[in-house]
Design a protein around this motif. Structure first.
Motif, PDB file in Angstrom:
ATOM      1  N   UNK A  28      47.103  52.861  49.243  1.00  0.00           N
ATOM      2  CA  UNK A  28      48.290  52.704  48.623  1.00  0.00           C
ATOM      3  C   UNK A  28      48.551  52.171  47.244  1.00  0.00           C
ATOM      4  N   UNK A  29      47.842  51.130  47.134  1.00  0.00           N
ATOM      5  CA  UNK A  29      47.834  50.716  45.707  1.00  0.00           C
ATOM      6  C   UNK A  29      47.262  51.815  44.554  1.00  0.00           C
ATOM      7  N   UNK A  30      46.337  52.376  44.817  1.00  0.00           N
ATOM      8  CA  UNK A  30      46.218  53.442  43.949  1.00  0.00           C
ATOM      9  C   UNK A  30      47.104  54.778  43.677  1.00  0.00           C
ATOM     10  N   UNK A  31      48.138  54.943  44.525  1.00  0.00           N
ATOM     11  CA  UNK A  31      49.067  55.961  44.500  1.00  0.00           C
ATOM     12  C   UNK A  31      50.521  55.128  44.055  1.00  0.00           C
ATOM     13  N   UNK A  32      50.588  53.835  44.282  1.00  0.00           N
ATOM     14  CA  UNK A  32      51.954  53.247  44.139  1.00  0.00           C
ATOM     15  C   UNK A  32      51.476  52.460  42.847  1.00  0.00           C
ATOM     16  N   UNK A  33      52.529  52.870  41.730  1.00  0.00           N
ATOM     17  CA  UNK A  33      52.516  52.196  40.272  1.00  0.00           C
ATOM     18  C   UNK A  33      53.074  50.761  40.451  1.00  0.00           C
ATOM     19  N   UNK A  34      54.116  50.349  41.390  1.00  0.00           N
ATOM     20  CA  UNK A  34      54.608  49.142  41.358  1.00  0.00           C
ATOM     21  C   UNK A  34      53.671  48.274  42.190  1.00  0.00           C
ATOM     22  N   UNK A  35      52.950  48.685  43.166  1.00  0.00           N
ATOM     23  CA  UNK A  35      51.938  47.942  43.999  1.00  0.00           C
ATOM     24  C   UNK A  35      50.896  47.397  42.974  1.00  0.00           C
ATOM     25  N   UNK A  36      50.404  48.559  42.366  1.00  0.00           N
ATOM     26  CA  UNK A  36      49.309  48.409  41.423  1.00  0.00           C
ATOM     27  C   UNK A  36      49.598  47.205  40.268  1.00  0.00           C
ATOM     28  N   UNK A  37      50.800  47.274  39.798  1.00  0.00           N
ATOM     29  CA  UNK A  37      51.244  46.343  38.853  1.00  0.00           C
ATOM     30  C   UNK A  37      51.337  44.922  39.495  1.00  0.00           C
ATOM     31  N   UNK A  38      51.742  45.040  40.770  1.00  0.00           N
ATOM     32  CA  UNK A  38      51.899  43.556  41.551  1.00  0.00           C
ATOM     33  C   UNK A  38      50.476  42.988  41.690  1.00  0.00           C
ATOM     34  N   UNK A  39      49.505  44.226  42.062  1.00  0.00           N
ATOM     35  CA  UNK A  39      47.994  43.353  42.297  1.00  0.00           C
ATOM     36  C   UNK A  39      47.680  43.117  40.835  1.00  0.00           C
ATOM     37  N   UNK A  40      47.688  43.803  39.686  1.00  0.00           N
ATOM     38  CA  UNK A  40      47.347  43.154  38.324  1.00  0.00           C
ATOM     39  C   UNK A  40      47.960  41.890  38.004  1.00  0.00           C
ATOM     40  N   UNK A  41      49.099  41.871  38.377  1.00  0.00           N
ATOM     41  CA  UNK A  41      49.798  40.435  38.065  1.00  0.00           C
ATOM     42  C   UNK A  41      49.436  39.108  38.871  1.00  0.00           C
ATOM     43  N   UNK A  42      49.136  39.577  40.037  1.00  0.00           N
ATOM     44  CA  UNK A  42      48.485  38.452  40.841  1.00  0.00           C
ATOM     45  C   UNK A  42      46.988  38.150  40.352  1.00  0.00           C
ATOM     46  N   UNK A  43      46.081  39.030  39.861  1.00  0.00           N
ATOM     47  CA  UNK A  43      45.020  38.792  39.433  1.00  0.00           C
ATOM     48  C   UNK A  43      44.870  38.083  38.013  1.00  0.00           C
ATOM     49  N   UNK A  44      45.860  38.599  37.087  1.00  0.00           N
ATOM     50  CA  UNK A  44      45.948  37.753  35.746  1.00  0.00           C
ATOM     51  C   UNK A  44      46.383  36.435  35.785  1.00  0.00           C
ATOM     52  N   UNK A  45      47.269  36.032  36.937  1.00  0.00           N
ATOM     53  CA  UNK A  45      47.729  34.853  37.173  1.00  0.00           C
ATOM     54  C   UNK A  45      46.530  33.849  37.704  1.00  0.00           C
ATOM     55  N   UNK A  46      45.742  34.298  38.606  1.00  0.00           N
ATOM     56  CA  UNK A  46      44.537  33.630  39.070  1.00  0.00           C
ATOM     57  C   UNK A  46      43.577  33.454  37.968  1.00  0.00           C
ATOM     58  N   UNK A  47      43.553  34.344  37.083  1.00  0.00           N
ATOM     59  CA  UNK A  47      42.567  34.291  35.824  1.00  0.00           C
ATOM     60  C   UNK A  47      43.180  33.314  35.040  1.00  0.00           C
ATOM     61  N   UNK A  48      44.399  33.142  34.580  1.00  0.00           N
ATOM     62  CA  UNK A  48      45.055  32.372  33.879  1.00  0.00           C
ATOM     63  C   UNK A  48      44.909  30.799  34.455  1.00  0.00           C
ATOM     64  N   UNK A  49      45.033  30.697  35.869  1.00  0.00           N
ATOM     65  CA  UNK A  49      44.942  29.308  36.433  1.00  0.00           C
ATOM     66  C   UNK A  49      43.446  28.937  36.285  1.00  0.00           C
ATOM     67  N   UNK A  50      42.687  29.832  36.349  1.00  0.00           N
ATOM     68  CA  UNK A  50      41.112  29.502  36.299  1.00  0.00           C
ATOM     69  C   UNK A  50      40.964  28.959  35.116  1.00  0.00           C
ATOM     70  N   UNK A  51      41.380  29.336  33.982  1.00  0.00           N
ATOM     71  CA  UNK A  51      40.981  28.921  32.794  1.00  0.00           C
ATOM     72  C   UNK A  51      41.574  27.534  32.289  1.00  0.00           C
ATOM     73  N   UNK A  52      42.622  27.075  33.079  1.00  0.00           N
ATOM     74  CA  UNK A  52      43.322  25.901  32.806  1.00  0.00           C
ATOM     75  C   UNK A  52      42.477  24.621  32.856  1.00  0.00           C
ATOM     76  N   UNK A  53      42.141  23.657  31.870  1.00  0.00           N
ATOM     77  CA  UNK A  53      41.354  22.515  32.218  1.00  0.00           C
ATOM     78  C   UNK A  53      41.931  21.776  33.141  1.00  0.00           C
TER      79      UNK A  53
END
Length: 152
Positions: A28-53
């Motif tokens: 579904x994520x491969x076919x749905x642009x909205x869900x792919x964007x949501x998954x990308x946002x979740x991953x970027x938020x986790x990466x950002x939080x991981x870099x905070x000292x």
């Protein structure tokens, strides 16, 4: 978000989906642009939080935090207990004032009316003729008296 599977995508990201649902959600994520964007946002938020000292907590801060938490919860319990005690007192006062045997207690003059009624021995064989107040007083006396082992 207009896609109805956003909650399923979030559960997929959290690793909370069943093994059968994972391939379906990936497709579904491969076919749905909205869900792919949501998954990308979740991953970027986790990466950002991981870099905070991360800062170290001062030694006394944790004990103050836990002490404040327990103190606040104790105050809440004590507040509820106070309200329940007040409610029980109101119920008890209302029961005493509206007790069906109140007229028989009013006929006995003096402050020791309940004591007098409680100490009157019942007539043998006429258990049903005892006043409700006498039964209540006997129950209280039996409950407050120590048993054979000296335990209340």
């Amino acid at each position: 978000m207009s896609c109805k599977k956003s909650a399923q995508v979030q559960a997929f990201y959290d690793g909370a989906l069943s093994a059968e649902s994972v391939p379906l959600t990936e497709a579904h994520v491969r076919e749905c642009a909205e869900c792919a964007a949501l998954l990308a946002d979740l991953r970027s938020m986790s990466n950002l939080l991981a870099t905070v000292p991360r800062r170290e907590m001062r030694p006394g801060a944790a004990s103050r935090m836990y002490g404040g938490w327990h103190g606040a919860s104790d105050r809440g319990v004590l507040r509820i207990a106070g309200w329940l005690t007040a409610a029980a007192a109101v119920v008890l006062a209302g029961t005493v004032l509206t007790w069906p045997g109140q007229k028989s207690m009013q006929s006995a003059k003096g402050p020791d009316a309940l004591e007098t009624l409680a100490t009157v021995p019942p007539v043998e064989g006429h258990e049903e003729s005892r006043s409700e107040v006498v039964v209540l007083a006997q129950w209280i006396a039996d409950d407050l008296s120590p048993n054979e082992q000296g335990i209340r």
